[in-house]
Motif scaffolding. Structure first.
Motif, PDB file in Angstrom:
ATOM      1  N   ALA A  88      -1.857  -1.534 -17.859  1.00  0.00           N
ATOM      2  CA  ALA A  88      -2.334  -1.206 -16.511  1.00  0.00           C
ATOM      3  C   ALA A  88      -2.961  -2.437 -15.858  1.00  0.00           C
ATOM      4  O   ALA A  88      -2.816  -2.649 -14.647  1.00  0.00           O
ATOM      5  CB  ALA A  88      -3.333  -0.058 -16.559  1.00  0.00           C
ATOM      6  N   LEU A  89      -3.646  -3.249 -16.639  1.00  0.00           N
ATOM      7  CA  LEU A  89      -4.290  -4.450 -16.095  1.00  0.00           C
ATOM      8  C   LEU A  89      -3.318  -5.611 -15.921  1.00  0.00           C
ATOM      9  O   LEU A  89      -3.311  -6.266 -14.888  1.00  0.00           O
ATOM     10  CB  LEU A  89      -5.456  -4.874 -16.992  1.00  0.00           C
ATOM     11  N   VAL A  90      -2.489  -5.866 -16.916  1.00  0.00           N
ATOM     12  CA  VAL A  90      -1.630  -7.053 -16.837  1.00  0.00           C
ATOM     13  C   VAL A  90      -0.369  -6.836 -16.002  1.00  0.00           C
ATOM     14  O   VAL A  90       0.182  -7.799 -15.475  1.00  0.00           O
ATOM     15  CB  VAL A  90      -1.268  -7.621 -18.230  1.00  0.00           C
ATOM     16  N   ASP A  91       0.079  -5.599 -15.875  1.00  0.00           N
ATOM     17  CA  ASP A  91       1.288  -5.335 -15.088  1.00  0.00           C
ATOM     18  C   ASP A  91       1.009  -5.137 -13.609  1.00  0.00           C
ATOM     19  O   ASP A  91       1.935  -5.095 -12.816  1.00  0.00           O
ATOM     20  CB  ASP A  91       2.040  -4.109 -15.632  1.00  0.00           C
ATOM     21  N   THR A  95      -4.133  -7.758  -9.962  1.00  0.00           N
ATOM     22  CA  THR A  95      -5.236  -8.200 -10.811  1.00  0.00           C
ATOM     23  C   THR A  95      -4.933  -9.589 -11.366  1.00  0.00           C
ATOM     24  O   THR A  95      -3.767  -9.953 -11.540  1.00  0.00           O
ATOM     25  CB  THR A  95      -5.495  -7.246 -11.999  1.00  0.00           C
ATOM     26  N   PRO A  96      -5.963 -10.346 -11.682  1.00  0.00           N
ATOM     27  CA  PRO A  96      -5.762 -11.673 -12.265  1.00  0.00           C
ATOM     28  C   PRO A  96      -5.635 -11.655 -13.796  1.00  0.00           C
ATOM     29  O   PRO A  96      -5.575 -12.703 -14.420  1.00  0.00           O
ATOM     30  CB  PRO A  96      -7.033 -12.425 -11.845  1.00  0.00           C
ATOM     31  N   GLY A 117     -13.433 -14.582  -9.480  1.00  0.00           N
ATOM     32  CA  GLY A 117     -13.802 -14.202  -8.123  1.00  0.00           C
ATOM     33  C   GLY A 117     -12.875 -13.182  -7.497  1.00  0.00           C
ATOM     34  O   GLY A 117     -13.196 -12.588  -6.471  1.00  0.00           O
ATOM     35  N   GLU A 118     -11.719 -12.945  -8.109  1.00  0.00           N
ATOM     36  CA  GLU A 118     -10.770 -11.943  -7.617  1.00  0.00           C
ATOM     37  C   GLU A 118     -11.119 -10.540  -8.094  1.00  0.00           C
ATOM     38  O   GLU A 118     -10.468  -9.569  -7.714  1.00  0.00           O
ATOM     39  CB  GLU A 118      -9.349 -12.311  -8.058  1.00  0.00           C
TER      40      GLU A 118
END
Length: 151
Positions: A88-91, A95-96, A117-118
């Protein structure tokens, strides 16, 4: 983000200020039963019950600048609870967070300090809390969640 899950709730930074490395340290330290050990190169590794949950990596060949080939010196690793959470985070292109082949099958995500900062302070607090929860003992996790009315 549920403020009850934010270990720094009520005393967080100015919401308009970009997140910084100091926020990672503050949030990790604010979790209960945390120790900070140093890796072989002096890099901070935050642990709960002897298990790492936030790890400041040293430059490695698996995380490099695609233009120059230079190793990133500012990669931070956060444990996650599951492969689903990791994906969910990397795909999500919004998100950075990223991963490398070195971490295939490992329950963690990476982020460069230069891109913190993102992420909002609330998002970072949730990532740190979730990392802690994924590594803490069931007893400690239950106590922490109950103290916030979440369990």
């Amino acid at each position: 983000m549920d403020p009850a899950r934010d270990p720094g709730a009520g005393r967080g930074p100015d919401p308009g200020r970009p997140v910084e490395v100091a926020d990672v340290h503050a949030l990790a330290t604010a979790m209960p039963h945390v120790t900070c050990v140093r890796g072989p190169s002096g890099n901070p590794v935050y642990q709960v019950g002897g298990k790492s949950f936030v790890f400041f990596r040293t430059p490695r060949p698996d995380a490099t600048d695609p233009r120059t080939g230079e190793r990133y010196a500012d990669v931070i690793m956060f444990w996650v609870a599951s492969e689903t959470e990791k994906l969910a985070l990397v795909d999500d292109p919004g998100t950075p967070f990223f991963t490398t082949a070195h971490f295939d099958g490992h329950p963690s995500v990476l982020i460069r300090a230069a891109r913190l900062g993102e992420v909002s302070h609330e998002e970072l607090a949730e990532i740190v809390a979730d990392a802690w929860l994924s590594r803490a003992s069931a007893r400690r996790a239950t106590q922490w969640l109950e103290s916030r009315g979440l369990h």
